[in-house]
Design an enzyme around this catalytic site. Structure first.
Site, PDB file in Angstrom:
ATOM      1  CG  HIS A 117      -1.938  -0.869   1.123  1.00 34.66           C
ATOM      2  ND1 HIS A 117      -2.523  -1.318   0.321  1.00 34.66           N
ATOM      3  CD2 HIS A 117      -2.025  -1.973   2.244  1.00 34.66           C
ATOM      4  CE1 HIS A 117      -3.513  -2.564   0.405  1.00 34.66           C
ATOM      5  NE2 HIS A 117      -3.213  -2.701   1.738  1.00 34.66           N
ATOM      6  CG  ASP A 155      -2.614  -8.411   1.347  1.00 31.36           C
ATOM      7  OD1 ASP A 155      -3.872  -8.195   1.712  1.00 31.36           O
ATOM      8  OD2 ASP A 155      -1.818  -8.825   2.326  1.00 31.36           O
ATOM      9  CG  HIS A 157      -6.194  -5.750   2.346  1.00 31.05           C
ATOM     10  ND1 HIS A 157      -5.909  -6.511   3.099  1.00 31.05           N
ATOM     11  CD2 HIS A 157      -7.514  -5.457   2.485  1.00 31.05           C
ATOM     12  CE1 HIS A 157      -6.448  -6.616   4.104  1.00 31.05           C
ATOM     13  NE2 HIS A 157      -7.645  -6.209   3.835  1.00 31.05           N
ATOM     14  CG  ASP A 232      -4.699 -10.667   3.918  1.00 32.92           C
ATOM     15  OD1 ASP A 232      -4.401 -11.293   2.966  1.00 32.92           O
ATOM     16  OD2 ASP A 232      -4.354  -9.680   4.197  1.00 32.92           O
TER      17      ASP A 232
END
Length: 305
Positions: A117, A155, A157, A232
């Protein structure tokens, strides 16, 4: 198989903070006890020059001396401290070291990393510097010939920072499978983005991954794979919601490692996100990933020269 770690640098987080900082040491302890073929190596910090291959000099300096904008710190989600700055540099250093080792030996890893990110001039979502982006740029700079890098981001995200960094770069291919309705809510277009609904489950996820890897193989010819093996997507994760089982995640890992092995591609991986209701579940997902990786590292060691 060489595995690089940074868990000796623990951030002084406030009580009740939702980031599970303890997972890294728990993972290292499990690997040392259960997978003795793994060589655990403390990571060196990335230099300012290495970070500057991706990140703005002013941002690097601000993280180093604590003058970073409070708004950016809120987006990152960590309070500033010397330990925070040092750990961020060493997390990048661990992925750099894993990439160098993978190029020599076939497979290597960073126990942390996957900080996808982070943008050139700011962090976000528990990410300070973008380790995969810096490592990719540095491996290209160190290669005698042009090196093409595929970043396979699994991931839950989307890797918005990574996609932004490489959006106009034909030498790096970004593939991301992620939750459609999950953070970040404004996605950055990568080379191949696969949006998945909540509750996707094993079968649909693995089918989507198979199609995505096939498309990656048709569109791009890498010399190195950087794999973000997020824990995750697991059904026990607080932030994931894709509902993959233990078996589904292990099959995911095997598919990625096998895809790289069949093409003779060195692969460096980082653990990325994991926020299980039980920290032990997150660590177990990651231990399983390392067990799969070790099998492929043995194949590299035993392949005909």
């Amino acid at each position: 198989m060489q595995v690089f770690y940074t868990d000796q640098f623990v951030l002084p987080l406030p009580s009740g903070h939702r980031f599970p900082m303890g997972k890294y040491r728990l993972l290292r302890d499990r690997l040392a006890a259960e997978l003795p073929e793994i060589r655990l190596v403390p990571a060196e910090p990335a230099s300012e020059g290495q970070l500057a291959l991706v990140h703005a000099p002013g941002y690097i300096q601000a993280i180093g001396d604590g003058s970073v904008d409070p708004k950016i710190l809120r987006e990152i989600g960590f309070p500033w401290s010397l330990a925070m700055a040092e750990r961020a540099r060493r997390s990048v250093g661990a992925t750099i070291a894993a990439c160098r080792a993978a190029l020599r030996e076939g497979v290597a890893a960073n126990i942390a990393g996957g900080t996808h990110h982070a943008y050139p001039d700011r962090g976000g979502g528990f990410c300070v510097f973008n380790d995969a982006a810096v490592a990719a740029r540095l491996m290209q700079a160190e290669a005698r010939r042009g090196l093409r890098v595929a970043i396979v981001d699994l991931d839950v995200h989307q890797g918005n920072g990574t996609a932004h960094i490489f959006r106009d770069d034909p030498t790096v291919f970004t593939l991301s499978l992620h939750g459609q309705k999950n953070f970040p809510f404004r996605k950055e277009p990568g080379d191949l983005d696969v949006d998945l609904p909540d509750g996707t489950g094993d079968e649909a996820y693995l089918q989507a991954l198979e199609r995505a890897l096939d498309e990656l193989g048709h569109r791009f010819d890498p010399g190195l794979v950087i794999y973000l093996a997020g824990a995750d997507p697991h059904e026990g994760d607080r932030l994931g919601r894709l509902k993959l089982t233990w078996d589904g995640l292990e099959a995911r890992d095997r598919r990625v490692f096998d895809w790289a092995w069949q093409r003779g591609l060195p692969l460096a991986f980082a653990m990325a996100g994991g926020y299980g209701h039980r920290i032990e579940d997150t660590v177990q997902v990651q231990v399983n990933t390392f067990a799969v990786a070790l099998g492929y590292a043995r194949r590299w060691q035993n392949r005909p020269r």
